[in-house]
Write a protein that holds these residues in place. Structure first.
Motif, PDB file in Angstrom:
ATOM      1  N   CYS A   1     -28.710  12.011  12.951  1.00  0.00           N
ATOM      2  CA  CYS A   1     -29.321  13.229  12.415  1.00  0.00           C
ATOM      3  C   CYS A   1     -30.560  12.876  11.593  1.00  0.00           C
ATOM      4  N   THR A   2     -31.721  13.280  12.089  1.00  0.00           N
ATOM      5  CA  THR A   2     -32.980  12.953  11.415  1.00  0.00           C
ATOM      6  C   THR A   2     -33.062  13.490   9.985  1.00  0.00           C
ATOM      7  N   PRO A   3     -32.735  14.766   9.725  1.00  0.00           N
ATOM      8  CA  PRO A   3     -32.783  15.253   8.340  1.00  0.00           C
ATOM      9  C   PRO A   3     -31.821  14.497   7.419  1.00  0.00           C
ATOM     10  N   CYS A   4     -30.671  14.104   7.960  1.00  0.00           N
ATOM     11  CA  CYS A   4     -29.715  13.324   7.160  1.00  0.00           C
ATOM     12  C   CYS A   4     -30.351  12.020   6.695  1.00  0.00           C
ATOM     13  N   VAL A   5     -30.956  11.335   7.635  1.00  0.00           N
ATOM     14  CA  VAL A   5     -31.555  10.035   7.346  1.00  0.00           C
ATOM     15  C   VAL A   5     -32.748  10.178   6.409  1.00  0.00           C
ATOM     16  N   ASN A   6     -33.543  11.209   6.622  1.00  0.00           N
ATOM     17  CA  ASN A   6     -34.762  11.389   5.828  1.00  0.00           C
ATOM     18  C   ASN A   6     -34.484  11.625   4.347  1.00  0.00           C
TER      19      ASN A   6
ATOM     20  N   GLY B   1      -7.432  10.631   9.224  1.00  0.00           N
ATOM     21  CA  GLY B   1      -7.008  11.928   8.712  1.00  0.00           C
ATOM     22  C   GLY B   1      -8.140  12.798   8.204  1.00  0.00           C
ATOM     23  N   GLY B   2      -9.377  12.331   8.374  1.00  0.00           N
ATOM     24  CA  GLY B   2     -10.518  13.147   7.949  1.00  0.00           C
ATOM     25  C   GLY B   2     -10.522  13.451   6.470  1.00  0.00           C
ATOM     26  N   LEU B   3     -10.235  12.427   5.646  1.00  0.00           N
ATOM     27  CA  LEU B   3     -10.204  12.594   4.186  1.00  0.00           C
ATOM     28  C   LEU B   3      -9.262  13.739   3.816  1.00  0.00           C
ATOM     29  N   ASN B   4      -8.022  13.594   4.283  1.00  0.00           N
ATOM     30  CA  ASN B   4      -6.986  14.611   4.042  1.00  0.00           C
ATOM     31  C   ASN B   4      -7.413  15.996   4.514  1.00  0.00           C
ATOM     32  N   GLY B   5      -8.169  16.022   5.620  1.00  0.00           N
ATOM     33  CA  GLY B   5      -8.542  17.276   6.243  1.00  0.00           C
ATOM     34  C   GLY B   5      -9.863  17.851   5.782  1.00  0.00           C
ATOM     35  N   ARG B   6     -10.461  17.298   4.723  1.00  0.00           N
ATOM     36  CA  ARG B   6     -11.702  17.885   4.196  1.00  0.00           C
ATOM     37  C   ARG B   6     -12.860  17.788   5.180  1.00  0.00           C
ATOM     38  N   LEU B   7     -12.847  16.780   6.029  1.00  0.00           N
ATOM     39  CA  LEU B   7     -13.953  16.599   6.961  1.00  0.00           C
ATOM     40  C   LEU B   7     -13.806  17.423   8.229  1.00  0.00           C
ATOM     41  N   TYR B   8     -12.664  18.064   8.398  1.00  0.00           N
ATOM     42  CA  TYR B   8     -12.498  18.948   9.555  1.00  0.00           C
ATOM     43  C   TYR B   8     -13.226  20.266   9.302  1.00  0.00           C
ATOM     44  N   GLY B   9     -13.756  20.859  10.352  1.00  0.00           N
ATOM     45  CA  GLY B   9     -14.401  22.160  10.226  1.00  0.00           C
ATOM     46  C   GLY B   9     -15.864  22.095   9.877  1.00  0.00           C
ATOM     47  N   ILE B  10     -16.411  20.897   9.706  1.00  0.00           N
ATOM     48  CA  ILE B  10     -17.845  20.779   9.431  1.00  0.00           C
ATOM     49  C   ILE B  10     -18.608  21.032  10.725  1.00  0.00           C
ATOM     50  N   ASP B  11     -19.495  22.020  10.725  1.00  0.00           N
ATOM     51  CA  ASP B  11     -20.222  22.349  11.947  1.00  0.00           C
ATOM     52  C   ASP B  11     -21.701  22.012  11.869  1.00  0.00           C
ATOM     53  N   ALA B  12     -22.150  21.431  10.766  1.00  0.00           N
ATOM     54  CA  ALA B  12     -23.535  20.998  10.652  1.00  0.00           C
ATOM     55  C   ALA B  12     -23.628  19.898   9.607  1.00  0.00           C
ATOM     56  N   VAL B  13     -24.504  18.957   9.865  1.00  0.00           N
ATOM     57  CA  VAL B  13     -24.754  17.874   8.917  1.00  0.00           C
ATOM     58  C   VAL B  13     -26.240  17.829   8.592  1.00  0.00           C
TER      59      VAL B  13
ATOM     60  N   VAL C   1     -35.597  21.059  10.594  1.00  0.00           N
ATOM     61  CA  VAL C   1     -36.036  21.228   9.215  1.00  0.00           C
ATOM     62  C   VAL C   1     -34.988  20.788   8.217  1.00  0.00           C
ATOM     63  N   ASN C   2     -33.752  21.289   8.323  1.00  0.00           N
ATOM     64  CA  ASN C   2     -32.771  21.033   7.287  1.00  0.00           C
ATOM     65  C   ASN C   2     -31.504  20.341   7.727  1.00  0.00           C
ATOM     66  N   GLY C   3     -31.118  20.467   8.981  1.00  0.00           N
ATOM     67  CA  GLY C   3     -29.851  19.871   9.364  1.00  0.00           C
ATOM     68  C   GLY C   3     -29.690  19.771  10.858  1.00  0.00           C
ATOM     69  N   CYS C   4     -28.641  19.059  11.252  1.00  0.00           N
ATOM     70  CA  CYS C   4     -28.301  18.903  12.652  1.00  0.00           C
ATOM     71  C   CYS C   4     -26.944  19.534  12.896  1.00  0.00           C
ATOM     72  N   GLY C   5     -26.809  20.237  14.013  1.00  0.00           N
ATOM     73  CA  GLY C   5     -25.547  20.879  14.318  1.00  0.00           C
ATOM     74  C   GLY C   5     -24.495  19.877  14.742  1.00  0.00           C
ATOM     75  N   ALA C   6     -23.250  20.279  14.563  1.00  0.00           N
ATOM     76  CA  ALA C   6     -22.122  19.460  15.010  1.00  0.00           C
ATOM     77  C   ALA C   6     -20.992  20.406  15.349  1.00  0.00           C
ATOM     78  N   SER C   7     -20.312  20.178  16.448  1.00  0.00           N
ATOM     79  CA  SER C   7     -19.189  21.030  16.813  1.00  0.00           C
ATOM     80  C   SER C   7     -18.051  20.816  15.844  1.00  0.00           C
ATOM     81  N   GLU C   8     -17.093  21.720  15.802  1.00  0.00           N
ATOM     82  CA  GLU C   8     -15.960  21.573  14.902  1.00  0.00           C
ATOM     83  C   GLU C   8     -15.195  20.295  15.202  1.00  0.00           C
ATOM     84  N   GLN C   9     -15.088  19.931  16.466  1.00  0.00           N
ATOM     85  CA  GLN C   9     -14.382  18.722  16.819  1.00  0.00           C
ATOM     86  C   GLN C   9     -15.089  17.507  16.274  1.00  0.00           C
ATOM     87  N   ASN C  10     -16.429  17.598  16.126  1.00  0.00           N
ATOM     88  CA  ASN C  10     -17.210  16.473  15.658  1.00  0.00           C
ATOM     89  C   ASN C  10     -17.136  16.304  14.157  1.00  0.00           C
TER      90      ASN C  10
END
Length: 211
Positions: free
Chosen positions: A92-97, A157-169, A21-30
């Protein structure tokens, strides 16, 4: 409905095969790399940043390239009152949609000082190297969805670390003209009308703070 979509090793074998419905999961490493597990995100609700990303208030200096190799730095924020940063993956289908709705918002809100930027989270591999295969997928997505706003490739560097810790997209956050992260972070995709309401509120918050 509880759906878990697994990947084998570092390669992405699924493309969010079932519509979520709203998002796709992603592990912290991802967050900035392809991880080993992918889990459904059913929320799509407004959230505070957690993990490392929640402690970053400014993106600082950086240099990212778009799908065509054009360089973008922190100076791009200075041209707009507010920049909407949409972090997504090609699988991620919701991302694309929601990309066509983000393009519509980008077009309609430009004169109001609002910009939209996409970050293709899976465009680098687990070693921080650019994935040419994903870049080609992202180019095709931009073409098919009519997106004219830039799709940027994360740096190592994940945009100076900002992209780390994202667990869903998708995950979306906002940046002011000084490169400071403002307002709230939003997890999950939304309709055009929902995003317009959010962007209007975030823009009003910035202008209110300038008075």
């Amino acid at each position: 409905m509880n759906i878990r979509i697994w990947k084998t090793g570092a390669a992405l074998l699924g493309i969010c095969g079932m519509l979520i419905v709203n998002g796709c999961g992603a592990s912290e490493q991802n967050a900035a790399q392809n991880g080993s597990e992918n889990t459904e995100e059913t929320g799509g609700t407004q959230t505070e940043n957690e993990a490392a990303s929640g402690q970053i208030t400014s993106l600082g200096a950086f240099s990212l390239e778009d799908l065509a190799g054009k360089q973008y730095t922190q100076e791009m924020f200075g041209e707009y009152e507010l920049t909407m940063v949409n972090v997504f993956t090609t699988w991620c289908t919701p991302c694309v949609n929601e990309i066509p709705d983000l393009e519509k918002l980008h077009t309609q809100m430009a004169d109001s000082g609002v910009n939209v930027v996409g970050i293709v989270l899976d465009a680098i591999d687990e070693k921080g190297n650019k994935s040419e295969e994903t870049v080609e997928k992202a180019k095709l997505l931009a073409e098919r969805t009519g997106a004219t706003y830039p799709f940027l490739i994360p740096d190592a560097g994940g945009l100076n670390g900002r992209l780390y810790g994202i667990d869903a997209v998708p995950e979306t956050f906002f940046v002011d003209k000084n490169g400071s992260i403002v307002g709230d972070t939003y997890s999950g995709s939304r309709s055009f009308d929902a995003w317009m309401e959010i962007v209007t509120e975030e823009l009003a918050g910035i202008k209110g703070g300038q008075q």
